[in-house]
Write an enzyme that holds these catalytic residues in place. Structure first.
Site, PDB file in Angstrom:
ATOM      1  N   SER A   1       5.378  -6.946   3.343  1.00  9.97           N
ATOM      2  CA  SER A   1       5.935  -7.267   4.659  1.00  9.97           C
ATOM      3  C   SER A   1       6.700  -8.592   4.615  1.00  9.97           C
ATOM      4  O   SER A   1       6.466  -9.435   3.739  1.00  9.97           O
ATOM      5  CB  SER A   1       4.796  -7.342   5.671  1.00  9.97           C
ATOM      6  OG  SER A   1       3.875  -8.329   5.261  1.00  9.97           O
TER       7      SER A   1
ATOM      8  N   PHE B   1       0.810  -1.222   0.000  1.00  8.07           N
ATOM      9  CA  PHE B   1       0.000   0.000   0.000  1.00  8.07           C
ATOM     10  C   PHE B   1       0.839   1.266   0.000  1.00  8.07           C
ATOM     11  O   PHE B   1       0.366   2.335  -0.378  1.00  8.07           O
ATOM     12  CB  PHE B   1      -0.951   0.013   1.209  1.00  8.07           C
ATOM     13  CG  PHE B   1      -0.302   0.446   2.493  1.00  8.07           C
ATOM     14  CD1 PHE B   1      -0.166   1.798   2.800  1.00  8.07           C
ATOM     15  CD2 PHE B   1       0.203  -0.476   3.400  1.00  8.07           C
ATOM     16  CE1 PHE B   1       0.456   2.215   3.973  1.00  8.07           C
ATOM     17  CE2 PHE B   1       0.819  -0.077   4.567  1.00  8.07           C
ATOM     18  CZ  PHE B   1       0.951   1.280   4.860  1.00  8.07           C
TER      19      PHE B   1
ATOM     20  N   CYS C   1       9.348   1.821   3.452  1.00  6.32           N
ATOM     21  CA  CYS C   1      10.225   0.692   3.780  1.00  6.32           C
ATOM     22  C   CYS C   1      11.636   1.168   4.063  1.00  6.32           C
ATOM     23  O   CYS C   1      12.436   0.440   4.630  1.00  6.32           O
ATOM     24  CB  CYS C   1      10.241  -0.302   2.637  1.00  6.32           C
ATOM     25  SG  CYS C   1      10.837   0.438   1.127  1.00  6.32           S
TER      26      CYS C   1
ATOM     27  N   LYS D   1      -0.950  -7.010  -9.271  1.00  7.33           N
ATOM     28  CA  LYS D   1      -1.937  -7.104  -8.181  1.00  7.33           C
ATOM     29  C   LYS D   1      -1.529  -6.052  -7.160  1.00  7.33           C
ATOM     30  O   LYS D   1      -0.703  -6.300  -6.286  1.00  7.33           O
ATOM     31  CB  LYS D   1      -1.904  -8.512  -7.568  1.00  7.33           C
ATOM     32  CG  LYS D   1      -3.208  -8.977  -6.932  1.00  7.33           C
ATOM     33  CD  LYS D   1      -3.714  -8.079  -5.818  1.00  7.33           C
ATOM     34  CE  LYS D   1      -2.995  -8.262  -4.512  1.00  7.33           C
ATOM     35  NZ  LYS D   1      -3.369  -7.242  -3.500  1.00  7.33           N
TER      36      LYS D   1
ATOM     37  N   GLU E   1       8.749  -4.324  13.149  1.00  3.72           N
ATOM     38  CA  GLU E   1       8.619  -3.234  12.175  1.00  3.72           C
ATOM     39  C   GLU E   1       7.300  -2.522  12.491  1.00  3.72           C
ATOM     40  O   GLU E   1       6.218  -3.088  12.279  1.00  3.72           O
ATOM     41  CB  GLU E   1       8.599  -3.764  10.748  1.00  3.72           C
ATOM     42  CG  GLU E   1       8.521  -2.628   9.741  1.00  3.72           C
ATOM     43  CD  GLU E   1       8.286  -3.077   8.306  1.00  3.72           C
ATOM     44  OE1 GLU E   1       7.569  -4.058   8.087  1.00  3.72           O
ATOM     45  OE2 GLU E   1       8.815  -2.405   7.404  1.00  3.72           O
TER      46      GLU E   1
ATOM     47  N   GLU F   1      -4.904  -3.608  -2.149  1.00  2.00           N
ATOM     48  CA  GLU F   1      -6.349  -3.344  -2.169  1.00  2.00           C
ATOM     49  C   GLU F   1      -6.697  -2.083  -1.380  1.00  2.00           C
ATOM     50  O   GLU F   1      -7.826  -1.597  -1.440  1.00  2.00           O
ATOM     51  CB  GLU F   1      -7.117  -4.558  -1.614  1.00  2.00           C
ATOM     52  CG  GLU F   1      -6.859  -4.900  -0.147  1.00  2.00           C
ATOM     53  CD  GLU F   1      -5.607  -5.746   0.094  1.00  2.00           C
ATOM     54  OE1 GLU F   1      -4.603  -5.604  -0.648  1.00  2.00           O
ATOM     55  OE2 GLU F   1      -5.617  -6.548   1.059  1.00  2.00           O
TER      56      GLU F   1
HETATM   57  P1  NAD Z   1       1.548  -6.581   3.021  1.00  2.00           P
HETATM   58  O1  NAD Z   1       2.606  -7.627   3.100  1.00  2.00           O
HETATM   59  O2  NAD Z   1       0.428  -6.640   3.985  1.00  2.00           O
HETATM   60  O3  NAD Z   1       0.852  -6.611   1.561  1.00  2.00           O
HETATM   61  C1  NAD Z   1       1.631  -6.633   0.390  1.00  2.00           C
HETATM   62  C2  NAD Z   1       0.822  -7.324  -0.708  1.00  2.00           C
HETATM   63  O4  NAD Z   1       0.552  -8.662  -0.311  1.00  2.00           O
HETATM   64  C3  NAD Z   1      -0.515  -6.651  -0.975  1.00  2.00           C
HETATM   65  O5  NAD Z   1      -0.760  -6.651  -2.360  1.00  2.00           O
HETATM   66  C4  NAD Z   1      -1.502  -7.540  -0.233  1.00  2.00           C
HETATM   67  O6  NAD Z   1      -2.768  -7.579  -0.851  1.00  2.00           O
HETATM   68  C5  NAD Z   1      -0.847  -8.906  -0.283  1.00  2.00           C
HETATM   69  N1  NAD Z   1      -1.154  -9.713   0.909  1.00  2.00           N
HETATM   70  C6  NAD Z   1      -1.446  -9.269   2.156  1.00  2.00           C
HETATM   71  N2  NAD Z   1      -1.649 -10.314   2.983  1.00  2.00           N
HETATM   72  C7  NAD Z   1      -1.490 -11.435   2.251  1.00  2.00           C
HETATM   73  C8  NAD Z   1      -1.575 -12.834   2.559  1.00  2.00           C
HETATM   74  N3  NAD Z   1      -1.858 -13.262   3.783  1.00  2.00           N
HETATM   75  N4  NAD Z   1      -1.330 -13.710   1.575  1.00  2.00           N
HETATM   76  C9  NAD Z   1      -1.034 -13.289   0.332  1.00  2.00           C
HETATM   77  N5  NAD Z   1      -0.944 -11.981  -0.009  1.00  2.00           N
HETATM   78  C10 NAD Z   1      -1.173 -11.064   0.937  1.00  2.00           C
HETATM   79  O7  NAD Z   1       2.298  -5.166   3.061  1.00  2.00           O
HETATM   80  P2  NAD Z   1       1.628  -3.725   3.155  1.00  2.00           P
HETATM   81  O8  NAD Z   1       1.084  -3.540   4.526  1.00  2.00           O
HETATM   82  O9  NAD Z   1       0.771  -3.463   1.991  1.00  2.00           O
HETATM   83  O10 NAD Z   1       2.945  -2.809   2.969  1.00  2.00           O
HETATM   84  C11 NAD Z   1       3.813  -2.507   4.025  1.00  2.00           C
HETATM   85  C12 NAD Z   1       4.962  -3.481   4.087  1.00  2.00           C
HETATM   86  O11 NAD Z   1       5.663  -3.481   2.846  1.00  2.00           O
HETATM   87  C13 NAD Z   1       5.998  -3.089   5.126  1.00  2.00           C
HETATM   88  O12 NAD Z   1       6.416  -4.249   5.779  1.00  2.00           O
HETATM   89  C14 NAD Z   1       7.130  -2.486   4.303  1.00  2.00           C
HETATM   90  O13 NAD Z   1       8.402  -2.550   4.904  1.00  2.00           O
HETATM   91  C15 NAD Z   1       7.065  -3.334   3.092  1.00  2.00           C
HETATM   92  N6  NAD Z   1       7.717  -2.693   1.970  1.00  2.00           N
HETATM   93  C16 NAD Z   1       8.923  -3.139   1.598  1.00  2.00           C
HETATM   94  C17 NAD Z   1       9.598  -2.534   0.558  1.00  2.00           C
HETATM   95  C18 NAD Z   1      10.941  -3.027   0.130  1.00  2.00           C
HETATM   96  O14 NAD Z   1      11.414  -2.558  -0.894  1.00  2.00           O
HETATM   97  N7  NAD Z   1      11.581  -3.937   0.814  1.00  2.00           N
HETATM   98  C19 NAD Z   1       9.014  -1.455  -0.122  1.00  2.00           C
HETATM   99  C20 NAD Z   1       7.748  -1.011   0.282  1.00  2.00           C
HETATM  100  C21 NAD Z   1       7.108  -1.648   1.335  1.00  2.00           C
END
Ligand code: NAD
Length: 498
Positions: free
Chosen positions: A226, A149, A281, A173, A383, A176
């Site tokens: 994450s 997000f 991140c 994808k 985090e 959401e």
């Molecule tokens: P998230 O892991 O909750 O979601 C990321 C994606 O995975 C979304 O598209 C979501 O719909 C999907 N998702 C969520 N839960 C899922 C599940 N149980 N099974 C399968 N898919 C699932 O992350 P977020 O809250 O959207 O974003 C924040 C996180 O992203 C933080 O941990 C941040 O550090 C990380 N991030 C990392 C980088 C990097 O370059 N390393 C960059 C940006 C964000």
């Protein structure tokens, strides 16, 4: 209320979704839109469109692909303000910050405009008598991107310009929580002349992600999100023979050595800790003050934090907007009492920070500083992904390096010092993928690659840059012998690309 649907085969999806998700305006706390959630049949439809498009897109000349990339770049530039407004409306970040993410994403589009240079192979004449050898890089097929997000435009743009430039077709994808930016990008691709099916968007949650991971027609998956989900995506994708690069979460340290310019360091800590409400991140979440600078540095930081203007992202006066959702705001806030309960000093409590012009239902949380944090506390080990800066005090340079390297994450780190020798040593000793020297958020330019180490990345290649090109292509080596030279016809025209 806004309705947000998939983009498949070059147009909006016209089906009836079985499930939907709410999209909030974080500044009001109100539901502002409804996003369709894809079933595995919907993912099938997107992959089918992408597979059909791949059959021709992979054969489209590099010259034509690059022409479309240049046109897309111009269109994104023209619509940058509209993209930024969409991001602010659904994510909450201030519009100048949203414009910054579009600009950083555009850098990858510009990088991809030069992709022919990186797709060049090698050639060796006469490896044996009359035999030549050469290498080429070819696209891998239909590839998917699953994105978080916090950067609804930039992180997808880390992926698809490179993937598409290399001749692949793409299924995105997005998160959401803020899905609209991806659809504007899809419309801009179509306006740039990209054939239908080369870029597709499916919205949804775990069901859509699982359908992508299980789909035999998808060759490679780029994920950013994450750490627990990154690990899951990597394992599930790799076990089915897909290429996976899965970028995970982070806990980024900023080490301040005793000789540092403390005003510069305090400015950097506040900017990098609270920009985008800490939902980056590469945000600084752990400030490591090497004795004896702790008290003076914390005083300078708390002074600056008190002056930050928190308010709606759409208000040009705001420096920090709301958090993305109510549950996320509550979880972030829980670390304040949690940290204090474990012995930290709550030097600045963001729950008391004034909100300028915001509605009461918005997902507000002002900037907070937890001082005297120790490595065992959950505000350090977890985090938090919000506007909470934890300050740890260490006695020496060695203790700072030990702390940084003891973290399970390895995304970004910064060192603040005026001593070039110390900085150079730190760069060498930090077990972290991206290091800043007096630069708090060292996000690499598009022609380097972005990626962390350890639990911040699962897979072998980082995102964009040369490593992105390698991820989205397969190498092939050809050994050839031609018994007789062949002759073409006469043509006096000036050769042009088509
Ligand atoms: P998230 O892991 O909750 O979601 C990321 C994606 O995975 C979304 O598209 C979501 O719909 C999907 N998702 C969520 N839960 C899922 C599940 N149980 N099974 C399968 N898919 C699932 O992350 P977020 O809250 O959207 O974003 C924040 C996180 O992203 C933080 O941990 C941040 O550090 C990380 N991030 C990392 C980088 C990097 O370059 N390393 C960059 C940006 C964000």
């Amino acid at each position: 209320m806004k309705h947000i649907t998939h983009w498949i085969g070059g147009q909006p999806w016209t089906g009836e979704a079985e499930r939907h998700g709410d999209v909030y305006d974080p500044a009001t706390g109100q539901v502002a839109g409804l996003v369709d959630f894809a079933t595995s049949a919907d993912v099938d439809a997107a992959v089918a469109a992408a597979a059909e498009a791949f059959a021709t897109w992979r054969g489209v000349s590099l010259a034509r692909r690059v022409t479309i990339l240049f046109a897309f770049r111009e269109l994104v530039r023209q619509h940058a303000a509209e993209l930024a407004r969409l991001i602010t409306a659904e994510h909450g970040k201030v519009t100048s910050d949203a414009a910054g993410e579009v600009a950083r994403g555009l850098e990858v589009v510009e990088f991809a405009c030069g992709i022919p240079q990186l797709l060049k192979g090698g050639f060796s004449e006469n490896v044996s008598t009359g035999v030549d050898s050469y290498s080429i890089r070819q696209p891998v097929g239909v590839v998917a991107g699953i994105t978080p997000f916090n950067f609804p435009a930039m992180v997808p743009m880390w992926m698809f310009p490179v993937a598409i430039g290399c001749g692949n077709t793409f299924v995105l994808k997005p998160s959401e929580k803020d899905p609209s930016a991806s659809l504007l990008l899809a419309r801009l691709w179509a306006a740039a002349g990209l054939p239908g099916g080369v870029f597709n968007v499916v919205h949804g949650d775990k069901a859509a992600v699982d359908a992508i991971l299980a789909h035999p027609g998808i060759s490679a998956v780029s994920f950013v999100g994450s750490t627990p989900i990154a690990r899951y995506v990597y394992q599930a994708g790799a076990s089915r023979g897909k290429r996976v690069q899965a970028l995970g979460g982070a806990k980024n340290h900023m080490v301040v050595l005793p000789d540092a310019d403390l005003d510069l360091a305090a400015d950097a800590a506040v900017s990098a800790g609270f920009g985008s409400a800490g939902e980056r991140c590469m945000a600084i979440s752990a400030l490591v003050a090497v004795d004896p600078v702790g008290d003076e540095l914390v005083a300078k930081i708390t002074d600056r934090v008190g002056k930050l203007i928190v308010g709606p992202g759409s208000d040009a006066r705001s420096q920090m907007g709301p958090l993305v959702t109510g549950p996320h705001r509550d979880k972030v806030a829980s670390y304040l009492d949690g940290g204090a309960g474990q012995g930290a000093v709550l030097a600045v409590d963001g729950r008391r920070h004034p909100v300028s012009g915001g509605q009461p239902g918005g997902f507000w949380l002002g900037p907070s500083v937890l001082d005297h944090v120790t490595p065992q506390m959950s505000c350090y080990t977890d985090e938090i992904f919000g506007p909470v800066l934890s300050v740890l005090r260490v006695p020496s340079y060695q203790a700072a390096v030990q702390l940084v390297n003891g973290s399970p994450y390895g995304n970004g780190v910064a060192v603040f010092t005026c001593d070039g020798g110390a900085a150079r040593r730190f760069v060498s000793e930090a077990e972290i993928g991206m290091v800043g020297v007096n630069v708090p958020i060292p996000v690499p330019m598009a022609y380097y690659s972005f990626g962390g180490w350890k639990a911040s990345l699962f897979g072998d290649t980082h995102a964009y840059g040369t490593e992105g090109v390698h991820f989205y292509t397969r190498g092939k080596v050809v050994t050839s012998r031609w018994p007789d030279p062949s002759h073409g016809g006469v043509n006096l025209g000036f050769p042009v690309n088509s």
